[in-house]
Design a protein around this motif. Structure first.
Motif, short mmCIF file in Angstrom:
data_model
loop_
_atom_site.label_atom_id
_atom_site.label_comp_id
_atom_site.label_asym_id
_atom_site.label_seq_id
_atom_site.Cartn_x
_atom_site.Cartn_y
_atom_site.Cartn_z
N GLY A 122 0.92 -1.16 0.15
CA GLY A 122 0.07 0.01 -0.08
C GLY A 122 0.83 1.29 0.21
O GLY A 122 0.47 2.39 -0.69
N GLU A 123 2.04 1.40 0.96
CA GLU A 123 2.77 2.41 0.73
C GLU A 123 3.41 2.64 -0.51
O GLU A 123 3.79 3.86 -0.85
N LEU A 124 3.89 1.56 -1.08
CA LEU A 124 4.54 1.66 -2.59
C LEU A 124 3.34 2.31 -3.40
O LEU A 124 3.87 3.12 -4.46
N MET A 125 2.19 1.90 -3.50
CA MET A 125 1.21 2.33 -4.34
C MET A 125 0.88 3.92 -4.18
O MET A 125 0.40 4.43 -5.02
N ASP A 126 0.88 4.41 -2.72
CA ASP A 126 0.39 5.54 -2.59
C ASP A 126 1.53 6.71 -2.74
O ASP A 126 1.29 7.79 -2.49
N ARG A 127 2.66 6.24 -3.25
CA ARG A 127 3.92 7.34 -3.27
C ARG A 127 3.37 8.37 -4.24
O ARG A 127 2.45 7.95 -5.39
N GLU A 128 3.76 9.56 -4.25
CA GLU A 128 3.61 10.42 -5.13
C GLU A 128 4.27 10.00 -6.70
O GLU A 128 5.10 9.22 -7.01
N GLY A 129 3.32 10.26 -7.79
CA GLY A 129 3.68 10.06 -9.17
C GLY A 129 4.92 10.59 -9.58
O GLY A 129 5.43 11.55 -9.07
N LYS A 130 5.45 9.76 -10.33
CA LYS A 130 6.90 10.35 -10.93
C LYS A 130 7.15 9.86 -12.39
O LYS A 130 6.32 8.96 -12.81
N PRO A 131 8.09 10.31 -13.22
CA PRO A 131 8.41 9.81 -14.35
C PRO A 131 8.81 8.51 -14.51
O PRO A 131 9.62 8.11 -13.54
N GLU A 132 8.69 7.60 -15.23
CA GLU A 132 9.23 6.31 -15.66
C GLU A 132 10.56 6.14 -15.53
O GLU A 132 11.13 5.51 -15.12
N ILE A 133 11.29 7.07 -16.70
CA ILE A 133 12.44 7.07 -16.84
C ILE A 133 13.13 8.26 -16.28
O ILE A 133 12.87 9.66 -16.62
#
Length: 338
Positions: A326-337
């Motif tokens: 859950g903590e991994l999925m709730d992280r702020e969005g970021k670029p893939e590369i």
């Protein structure tokens, strides 16, 4: 040309590689510190605890005397757990000093040394003086002992800074079902080999929790990003991680019931306590100490490895698997590369 080869370590991988080298026409002696295992290999040509049901070549000889096993060898293959690599290397040097042998040193183990965080070739370099060795070669790639035993098609890499030694090892192991490529990126090959075990633990945990293919693919892809991020920071070449010892080894370890790291993760995902997982496995689970080593290396080098950190929290801080997902999925969005 037949070579005299000592294989140190008679677990599943060590004994099957020893058998392969024997069938390739070499004079091979496999060493174990367990007299009963040595007796079984020599008298019954079996190794039931590690490879049930497999019959070894009657030309393969097992020893519990290290000096006898090393007598006159031109190649020494280490396949021992990470935690005893330094100890066994030190014991071997005492024999080499006495006999004057200067063999090629190969290792097929996968892990990082706890405390020092060193790769296993670094451990061997420190423990075996140059006067006692010709070269150091790493043998690694997507491979399970159970499948090599069945002569399934397997491809691996022989990595060394000494190109001639890598080619020599390539020639020793190659046959109709076991193909070896050479590589000079020792750092990348060893880092890929060690860190994929961490992701395999996570993949097994997802399976144990009932997650599907999408989740597993996501974990493996982002896990590979973490592996390459840390590896490159330590001097590896990026392309190594899309090769056999990178994505290849990650796929086979994170998707197979033959992988003890995957099986351990699966049991953790099903709710089994870590101590019970370790006690019931009966063999070393290299991903557990590798998680600690990788986590500490990432912290020291300021490398972002959220999946590794999450698995570390499960193993060493007692966090619940579902909580860290859950903590991994709730992280702020970021670029893939990045």
């Amino acid at each position: 040309m037949s070579e005299k080869i000592a294989v140190l370590g008679a677990g599943s991988w060590g004994s099957i590689l020893a058998n392969l080298l024997t069938e390739n026409g070499n004079d091979v002696r496999v060493w174990s510190n367990a007299p009963e295992q040595v007796k079984e290999l020599n008298e019954k040509h079996t190794n039931e605890h590690y490879v049930p049901g497999f019959k070894y070549s009657d030309k393969l000889v097992a020893y519990d005397d290290l000096k006898a096993a090393l007598d006159g060898v031109s190649v020494v293959l280490f396949v021992v757990p990470t935690k005893v690599m330094r100890l066994v290397a030190n014991e071997m040097v005492a024999v080499l000093e006495e006999t004057g042998n200067k063999p090629i040193i190969v290792h097929a183990s996968k892990g990082l040394e706890l405390g020092t965080h060193k790769r296993l070739s670094q451990v061997l370099e420190e423990e075996i003086p140059e006067k006692n060795r010709e070269a150091i070669v790493v043998l690694s790639g997507p491979s399970h002992a159970e499948e090599v035993a069945k002569k399934d098609i397997t491809l691996v890499t022989a990595a060394s800074e000494n190109a001639d030694a890598a080619k020599k090892v390539q020639q020793l192991f190659m046959n109709k079902y076991f193909r070896v490529y050479t590589n000079h990126d020792v750092i990348g090959v060893e880092m890929g080999a060690a860190l994929k075990n961490i992701i395999a633990l996570g993949a097994g945990a997802l399976h144990g929790l009932g997650y599907g293919d999408d989740a597993k693919a996501a974990l493996m892809t982002r896990g590979l990003a973490e592996i390459s991020r840390l590896g490159v920071a330590l001097g590896a070449k990026p392309l190594t991680f899309i090769g056999l010892s990178g994505v290849g080894d990650l796929i086979v370890t994170a998707t197979s019931v033959h992988s003890r790291n995957w099986r351990a993760g699966n049991e953790l995902g099903q709710g089994m306590p870590l101590k019970e997982v370790i006690d019931t496995m009966g063999m070393v689970i290299e991903g557990i100490p590798s998680t600690q080593a990788a986590y500490e290396l990432a912290e020291q080098n300021h490398i972002d490895m959220p999946i590794t950190r999450a698995i570390y929290d499960v193993l060493y801080n007692g966090k619940d698997v579902k909580t860290v997902i859950g903590e991994l999925m709730d992280r702020e969005g970021k670029p893939e590369i990045d």
